[in-house]
Design a protein around this motif. Sequence first.
Motif, PDB file in Angstrom:
ATOM      1  N   TYR A 195      89.835  55.435  77.349  1.00 46.50           N
ATOM      2  CA  TYR A 195      88.952  54.818  78.335  1.00 46.50           C
ATOM      3  C   TYR A 195      87.524  55.337  78.183  1.00 46.50           C
ATOM      4  CZ  TYR A 195      92.761  52.582  80.882  1.00 46.50           C
ATOM      5  OH  TYR A 195      93.814  51.780  81.241  1.00 46.50           O
ATOM      6  N   LEU A 196      87.402  56.622  77.858  1.00 47.80           N
ATOM      7  CA  LEU A 196      86.060  57.186  77.670  1.00 47.80           C
ATOM      8  C   LEU A 196      85.344  56.512  76.515  1.00 47.80           C
ATOM      9  CD1 LEU A 196      86.501  61.042  78.202  1.00 47.80           C
ATOM     10  CD2 LEU A 196      85.708  59.305  79.814  1.00 47.80           C
ATOM     11  N   VAL A 197      86.077  56.222  75.441  1.00 49.53           N
ATOM     12  CA  VAL A 197      85.477  55.537  74.293  1.00 49.53           C
ATOM     13  C   VAL A 197      84.924  54.187  74.730  1.00 49.53           C
ATOM     14  CG1 VAL A 197      85.974  54.374  72.113  1.00 49.53           C
ATOM     15  CG2 VAL A 197      86.815  56.696  72.507  1.00 49.53           C
ATOM     16  N   ARG A 198      85.705  53.421  75.471  1.00 49.10           N
ATOM     17  CA  ARG A 198      85.250  52.113  75.940  1.00 49.10           C
ATOM     18  C   ARG A 198      84.083  52.257  76.914  1.00 49.10           C
ATOM     19  NH1 ARG A 198      88.979  47.931  74.817  1.00 49.10           N
ATOM     20  NH2 ARG A 198      90.826  48.724  73.738  1.00 49.10           N
ATOM     21  N   PHE A 199      84.102  53.318  77.703  1.00 47.85           N
ATOM     22  CA  PHE A 199      83.025  53.597  78.660  1.00 47.85           C
ATOM     23  C   PHE A 199      81.717  53.860  77.921  1.00 47.85           C
ATOM     24  CE2 PHE A 199      80.816  56.493  81.641  1.00 47.85           C
ATOM     25  CZ  PHE A 199      80.845  55.729  82.801  1.00 47.85           C
ATOM     26  N   GLU A 200      81.776  54.688  76.886  1.00 47.90           N
ATOM     27  CA  GLU A 200      80.582  55.036  76.124  1.00 47.90           C
ATOM     28  C   GLU A 200      80.078  53.861  75.293  1.00 47.90           C
ATOM     29  OE1 GLU A 200      78.739  57.684  76.262  1.00 47.90           O
ATOM     30  OE2 GLU A 200      80.016  58.832  77.628  1.00 47.90           O
ATOM     31  N   LEU A 201      80.992  53.085  74.736  1.00 46.56           N
ATOM     32  CA  LEU A 201      80.577  51.926  73.948  1.00 46.56           C
ATOM     33  C   LEU A 201      79.889  50.885  74.829  1.00 46.56           C
ATOM     34  CD1 LEU A 201      83.612  51.421  71.532  1.00 46.56           C
ATOM     35  CD2 LEU A 201      81.388  52.468  71.028  1.00 46.56           C
ATOM     36  N   GLN A 202      80.298  50.798  76.085  1.00 50.10           N
ATOM     37  CA  GLN A 202      79.611  49.889  76.996  1.00 50.10           C
ATOM     38  C   GLN A 202      78.180  50.362  77.248  1.00 50.10           C
ATOM     39  OE1 GLN A 202      80.641  49.455  81.333  1.00 50.10           O
ATOM     40  NE2 GLN A 202      81.280  47.404  80.643  1.00 50.10           N
ATOM     41  N   ALA A 203      77.979  51.675  77.351  1.00 49.13           N
ATOM     42  CA  ALA A 203      76.622  52.202  77.512  1.00 49.13           C
ATOM     43  C   ALA A 203      75.783  51.906  76.281  1.00 49.13           C
ATOM     44  CB  ALA A 203      76.664  53.705  77.792  1.00 49.13           C
ATOM     45  N   ASP A 204      76.411  51.947  75.102  1.00 50.08           N
ATOM     46  CA  ASP A 204      75.707  51.570  73.876  1.00 50.08           C
ATOM     47  C   ASP A 204      75.328  50.088  73.915  1.00 50.08           C
ATOM     48  OD1 ASP A 204      75.594  54.006  72.517  1.00 50.08           O
ATOM     49  OD2 ASP A 204      77.591  53.762  71.674  1.00 50.08           O
ATOM     50  N   TYR A 205      76.242  49.267  74.406  1.00 55.52           N
ATOM     51  CA  TYR A 205      75.960  47.838  74.545  1.00 55.52           C
ATOM     52  C   TYR A 205      74.749  47.631  75.458  1.00 55.52           C
ATOM     53  CZ  TYR A 205      76.445  42.941  75.913  1.00 55.52           C
ATOM     54  OH  TYR A 205      76.198  41.613  76.170  1.00 55.52           O
ATOM     55  N   TYR A 206      74.731  48.320  76.593  1.00 58.25           N
ATOM     56  CA  TYR A 206      73.618  48.178  77.535  1.00 58.25           C
ATOM     57  C   TYR A 206      72.306  48.674  76.920  1.00 58.25           C
ATOM     58  CZ  TYR A 206      77.011  47.160  81.245  1.00 58.25           C
ATOM     59  OH  TYR A 206      77.998  46.599  82.017  1.00 58.25           O
ATOM     60  N   ALA A 207      72.382  49.699  76.075  1.00 56.99           N
ATOM     61  CA  ALA A 207      71.180  50.153  75.365  1.00 56.99           C
ATOM     62  C   ALA A 207      70.673  49.041  74.459  1.00 56.99           C
ATOM     63  CB  ALA A 207      71.483  51.410  74.552  1.00 56.99           C
ATOM     64  N   GLY A 208      71.609  48.334  73.825  1.00 61.45           N
ATOM     65  CA  GLY A 208      71.223  47.203  72.984  1.00 61.45           C
ATOM     66  C   GLY A 208      70.608  46.074  73.788  1.00 61.45           C
ATOM     67  N   GLY A 272      71.639  40.320  74.824  1.00 61.34           N
ATOM     68  CA  GLY A 272      70.579  40.522  75.805  1.00 61.34           C
ATOM     69  C   GLY A 272      70.994  40.302  77.243  1.00 61.34           C
ATOM     70  N   THR A 273      72.293  40.267  77.532  1.00 64.65           N
ATOM     71  CA  THR A 273      72.772  40.038  78.887  1.00 64.65           C
ATOM     72  C   THR A 273      73.879  41.023  79.236  1.00 64.65           C
ATOM     73  OG1 THR A 273      74.502  38.479  78.222  1.00 64.65           O
ATOM     74  CG2 THR A 273      72.301  37.565  78.677  1.00 64.65           C
ATOM     75  N   ILE A 274      74.146  41.186  80.534  1.00 71.52           N
ATOM     76  CA  ILE A 274      75.268  42.017  80.963  1.00 71.52           C
ATOM     77  C   ILE A 274      76.571  41.433  80.448  1.00 71.52           C
ATOM     78  CG2 ILE A 274      76.618  42.791  82.953  1.00 71.52           C
ATOM     79  CD1 ILE A 274      74.075  43.081  84.529  1.00 71.52           C
ATOM     80  N   GLN A 275      76.668  40.116  80.521  1.00 65.73           N
ATOM     81  CA  GLN A 275      77.855  39.441  80.036  1.00 65.73           C
ATOM     82  C   GLN A 275      78.025  39.704  78.534  1.00 65.73           C
ATOM     83  OE1 GLN A 275      75.438  37.998  81.857  1.00 65.73           O
ATOM     84  NE2 GLN A 275      76.539  37.867  83.819  1.00 65.73           N
ATOM     85  N   GLY A 276      79.229  39.925  78.136  1.00 68.25           N
ATOM     86  CA  GLY A 276      79.497  40.217  76.733  1.00 68.25           C
ATOM     87  C   GLY A 276      79.710  41.678  76.480  1.00 68.25           C
ATOM     88  N   GLY A 277      79.524  42.503  77.512  1.00 68.18           N
ATOM     89  CA  GLY A 277      79.663  43.943  77.351  1.00 68.18           C
ATOM     90  C   GLY A 277      80.934  44.515  77.958  1.00 68.18           C
ATOM     91  N   ASP A 278      81.942  43.681  78.131  1.00 64.78           N
ATOM     92  CA  ASP A 278      83.201  44.152  78.708  1.00 64.78           C
ATOM     93  C   ASP A 278      84.049  44.815  77.624  1.00 64.78           C
ATOM     94  OD1 ASP A 278      85.467  44.683  80.116  1.00 64.78           O
ATOM     95  OD2 ASP A 278      85.970  42.591  80.571  1.00 64.78           O
ATOM     96  N   THR A 279      83.736  46.057  77.354  1.00 65.03           N
ATOM     97  CA  THR A 279      84.464  46.797  76.327  1.00 65.03           C
ATOM     98  C   THR A 279      85.893  47.119  76.754  1.00 65.03           C
ATOM     99  OG1 THR A 279      83.572  48.869  77.220  1.00 65.03           O
ATOM    100  CG2 THR A 279      82.378  47.857  75.389  1.00 65.03           C
ATOM    101  N   PHE A 280      86.161  47.110  78.036  1.00 66.46           N
ATOM    102  CA  PHE A 280      87.479  47.511  78.531  1.00 66.46           C
ATOM    103  C   PHE A 280      88.540  46.451  78.258  1.00 66.46           C
ATOM    104  CE2 PHE A 280      84.345  49.829  81.007  1.00 66.46           C
ATOM    105  CZ  PHE A 280      84.793  51.138  80.845  1.00 66.46           C
ATOM    106  N   ASN A 281      88.142  45.208  78.098  1.00 63.03           N
ATOM    107  CA  ASN A 281      89.088  44.140  77.792  1.00 63.03           C
ATOM    108  C   ASN A 281      88.920  43.581  76.390  1.00 63.03           C
ATOM    109  OD1 ASN A 281      90.503  43.891  80.389  1.00 63.03           O
ATOM    110  ND2 ASN A 281      88.520  43.255  81.209  1.00 63.03           N
ATOM    111  N   ALA A 282      88.052  44.213  75.624  1.00 64.74           N
ATOM    112  CA  ALA A 282      87.817  43.737  74.260  1.00 64.74           C
ATOM    113  C   ALA A 282      89.007  44.073  73.378  1.00 64.74           C
ATOM    114  CB  ALA A 282      86.542  44.355  73.704  1.00 64.74           C
TER     115      ALA A 282
END
Length: 285
Positions: A195-208, A272-282
Motif C-alpha cells: 500500500y505504501l508503494v501505491r501511496f508514494e506512486l500517487q504522490a509521484d503522479y501528482y508531482a507530474g 494534468g488532472t487528478i483523474q488518472g492517478g488512482d494507483t490503488f486500483n491500477a
Amino acid sequence: MKWKGRQASRNVEDRRGQRVGGKGIAGIGGGFGLILVIVFTLLNGGNPGDIVNNIGLGEPEQSSGTYEGSAREEEMADFVSVVLRDTEEVWTDIFAENGLTYREPTLVIYKDQVESACGIAGSAVGPFYCPGDQKLYIDLSFYDDLSQQFNAPGDFAMAYVVAHEVGHHVQTLLGTTDEIMPLRNEMSETQFNKYLVRFELQADYYAGVWAHHAQGMGYLESGDVEEAMNAAHQIGDDTLQKQARGYVTPDSFTHGTSEQRKRWFDKGFQNGTIQGGDTFNAKNL
C-alpha cells in the motif's frame, strides 16, 4: 528553469536559526508512530539506522538564534519558495475545477534537525511531509545530496522533490492518507508495504500533474522535465538498494521501483488532472 523574479510563497517558515535539543526527541503524534517520518521521506532506500538515530523519545527544548546562510543557500531558499507558490496556484485551480477548496501547506526550511507534529527528524531523513501539521520539511543541503549522491542534478529535480511532498499534502486533503495509514495496524509489514508503494506512486503522479501545468507558467526550459524524470528514476527502491547493498528485496519496497516512479510521474505529466492517478486500483502498477 527561469524562476528568478517570480513570486514566492508566503507560507514559508525559516527555522534555520533554531536549535532543537533536550533529553531526546519528541514523540510522534497522530497514532502512526515512527512510520510517518519514514513514509513521508522522499528517499527511503538508505540505512534505517540513519532514521532511527534521528528519531526518539523525550521532551524537546528549542532555542532561537541568528542564522546566516551562504549566497547559494539563500538562493535555494528563494527557489523552493517560488516552486511552492507555483504549486499553490496549480492545486488551487485544480481543486476548484473539482468543486473543492485547496488549503495551502506550509514549507519549513530547517538546518540539521527540526521538530514537527510527527516528531523530530534530522537532515538524514531527507525532505518529508507531516499530515499532523500539514507542513513540508526541507533541509536545503538536500539539493547537493540530490545532485552528488543520487545523481539527479538540476533545479527541476529539486522542484520535483517539493512537488512530490506537496502531492502528499493533496492526499491528506483528499482523505487518502486517513484511509491508508490505519491499515498498518491491520496487516503485516510486507502487506502494508504494498500500500505504501501505491501511496508514494500517487504522490509521484501528482508531482507530474504539477509539472504539466508548470509548462504554461513560462519558466520551463529544455531538459527540465527530463531532470525530474531522472530524479524519479534515481530514487526508486530497487536503484537505491542496489547502490546501498548490491541486491534488492522487493518485499521491503515502500516507494516503488525506478521504472514505476518515472512512469507514474510521466503519467501525471501527460494527464494534468487528478483523474488518472488512482494507483490503488491500477492493475499495471
